[in-house]
Write a protein that holds these residues in place. Sequence first.
Motif, PDB file in Angstrom:
ATOM      1  N   SER A  56       6.218  -7.732  14.004  1.00 21.81           N
ATOM      2  CA  SER A  56       5.033  -7.346  13.562  1.00 21.81           C
ATOM      3  C   SER A  56       3.724  -7.426  12.941  1.00 21.81           C
ATOM      4  O   SER A  56       2.874  -8.001  13.431  1.00 21.81           O
ATOM      5  N   MET A  57       4.778  -8.605  12.346  1.00 25.09           N
ATOM      6  CA  MET A  57       4.132  -8.763  10.916  1.00 25.09           C
ATOM      7  C   MET A  57       2.507  -9.937  11.202  1.00 25.09           C
ATOM      8  O   MET A  57       1.281 -10.178  10.344  1.00 25.09           O
ATOM      9  N   PRO A  58       2.513 -11.037  12.167  1.00 24.59           N
ATOM     10  CA  PRO A  58       1.571 -11.254  12.648  1.00 24.59           C
ATOM     11  C   PRO A  58       0.139 -10.762  13.056  1.00 24.59           C
ATOM     12  O   PRO A  58      -0.801 -11.588  13.947  1.00 24.59           O
ATOM     13  N   LEU A  59       0.395 -10.144  13.232  1.00 24.05           N
ATOM     14  CA  LEU A  59      -0.034  -8.752  14.254  1.00 24.05           C
ATOM     15  C   LEU A  59      -0.855  -8.064  13.545  1.00 24.05           C
ATOM     16  O   LEU A  59      -2.212  -7.700  13.112  1.00 24.05           O
ATOM     17  N   MET A  60      -1.108  -8.855  12.080  1.00 23.95           N
ATOM     18  CA  MET A  60      -2.483  -8.388  10.743  1.00 23.95           C
ATOM     19  C   MET A  60      -2.828  -8.757  10.258  1.00 23.95           C
ATOM     20  O   MET A  60      -2.075  -9.600   9.409  1.00 23.95           O
ATOM     21  N   PRO A  61      -3.699  -9.465  10.724  1.00 22.33           N
ATOM     22  CA  PRO A  61      -4.444 -10.573  10.212  1.00 22.33           C
ATOM     23  C   PRO A  61      -5.002 -10.714   8.893  1.00 22.33           C
ATOM     24  O   PRO A  61      -4.726 -11.754   8.611  1.00 22.33           O
ATOM     25  N   ASN A  62      -4.502  -9.884   8.397  1.00 22.64           N
ATOM     26  CA  ASN A  62      -5.554 -10.186   6.696  1.00 22.64           C
ATOM     27  C   ASN A  62      -4.555  -9.379   6.348  1.00 22.64           C
ATOM     28  O   ASN A  62      -4.691 -10.080   4.579  1.00 22.64           O
ATOM     29  N   ILE A  63      -2.993  -9.525   6.087  1.00 22.13           N
ATOM     30  CA  ILE A  63      -1.709  -8.969   5.647  1.00 22.13           C
ATOM     31  C   ILE A  63      -2.324 -10.189   4.523  1.00 22.13           C
ATOM     32  O   ILE A  63      -1.493 -11.564   4.927  1.00 22.13           O
ATOM     33  N   ASN A  64      -1.442  -9.974   3.652  1.00 18.33           N
ATOM     34  CA  ASN A  64      -1.594 -11.232   1.705  1.00 18.33           C
ATOM     35  C   ASN A  64      -0.581 -10.571   0.943  1.00 18.33           C
ATOM     36  O   ASN A  64       0.507 -11.123   0.312  1.00 18.33           O
ATOM     37  N   GLY A  65       0.158  -9.091   1.558  1.00 18.09           N
ATOM     38  CA  GLY A  65       1.017  -9.074   0.975  1.00 18.09           C
ATOM     39  C   GLY A  65       2.166  -7.990   0.967  1.00 18.09           C
ATOM     40  O   GLY A  65       1.568  -7.595   1.969  1.00 18.09           O
ATOM     41  N   LEU A  66       3.034  -7.890   0.614  1.00 16.78           N
ATOM     42  CA  LEU A  66       4.147  -7.084   1.595  1.00 16.78           C
ATOM     43  C   LEU A  66       5.279  -6.631   0.425  1.00 16.78           C
ATOM     44  O   LEU A  66       5.748  -8.270  -0.696  1.00 16.78           O
ATOM     45  N   HIS A  67       5.318  -5.438   0.089  1.00 14.75           N
ATOM     46  CA  HIS A  67       5.996  -5.079  -1.557  1.00 14.75           C
ATOM     47  C   HIS A  67       7.593  -3.960  -0.042  1.00 14.75           C
ATOM     48  O   HIS A  67       6.807  -3.331   0.433  1.00 14.75           O
ATOM     49  N   MET A  68       8.209  -4.137  -0.868  1.00 14.09           N
ATOM     50  CA  MET A  68       9.523  -3.768   0.021  1.00 14.09           C
ATOM     51  C   MET A  68      11.047  -3.045  -1.544  1.00 14.09           C
ATOM     52  O   MET A  68      10.900  -3.874  -2.156  1.00 14.09           O
ATOM     53  N   GLU A  69      11.506  -1.817  -1.451  1.00 10.27           N
ATOM     54  CA  GLU A  69      11.512  -1.237  -2.350  1.00 10.27           C
ATOM     55  C   GLU A  69      13.136  -0.812  -1.437  1.00 10.27           C
ATOM     56  O   GLU A  69      12.954   0.187  -0.954  1.00 10.27           O
ATOM     57  N   ASP A  70      13.722  -0.826  -2.327  1.00  9.44           N
ATOM     58  CA  ASP A  70      15.090  -0.278  -1.820  1.00  9.44           C
ATOM     59  C   ASP A  70      14.956  -0.108  -0.222  1.00  9.44           C
ATOM     60  O   ASP A  70      14.818   1.015   0.448  1.00  9.44           O
ATOM     61  N   THR A  71      15.510  -1.159   0.833  1.00 11.35           N
ATOM     62  CA  THR A  71      14.732  -0.884   1.760  1.00 11.35           C
ATOM     63  C   THR A  71      16.672  -1.329   2.583  1.00 11.35           C
ATOM     64  O   THR A  71      16.555  -1.395   3.837  1.00 11.35           O
ATOM     65  N   ASN A  72      17.489  -1.558   1.774  1.00  8.51           N
ATOM     66  CA  ASN A  72      18.594  -2.417   2.185  1.00  8.51           C
ATOM     67  C   ASN A  72      18.442  -3.287   2.568  1.00  8.51           C
ATOM     68  O   ASN A  72      19.894  -3.805   3.487  1.00  8.51           O
ATOM     69  N   LEU A  73      18.014  -4.847   1.785  1.00 11.97           N
ATOM     70  CA  LEU A  73      17.340  -5.481   3.117  1.00 11.97           C
ATOM     71  C   LEU A  73      18.758  -6.599   2.417  1.00 11.97           C
ATOM     72  O   LEU A  73      18.957  -6.724   1.122  1.00 11.97           O
ATOM     73  N   SER A  74      19.119  -7.279   3.392  1.00 10.71           N
ATOM     74  CA  SER A  74      20.175  -7.752   3.456  1.00 10.71           C
ATOM     75  C   SER A  74      19.655  -9.669   3.010  1.00 10.71           C
ATOM     76  O   SER A  74      18.987 -10.200   4.210  1.00 10.71           O
TER      77      SER A  74
END
Length: 86
Positions: free
Chosen positions: A30-48
């Motif tokens: 879905s991120m490419p559908l956000m044409p103006n996104i320039n930052g992503l903040h992920m905290e405590d997401t169980n990311l592997s």
Amino acid sequence: MLDLETNTLQELRVTQVALSIEQVKALAKSMPLMPNINGLHMEDTNLSDEGFAIILKSIEEDIKSFKSISIRGTDNKFGEKSFTIL
């Protein structure tokens, strides 16, 4: 409903949610559908390591405006493989 033509979202914050690999894939898709996104903040997401690679691949291939990513927290599960990817 989100109007992608006028979408002004610049930063996305995902915090304190244990994301499955399928949810990470959906986020990356879905991120490419956000044409103006320039930052992503992920905290405590169980990311592997696998999930981190999926997110970074999406950013690298599809998002020209992207500038920063912040991944913090004790619930993330990535390690040495993620440092190689960076």
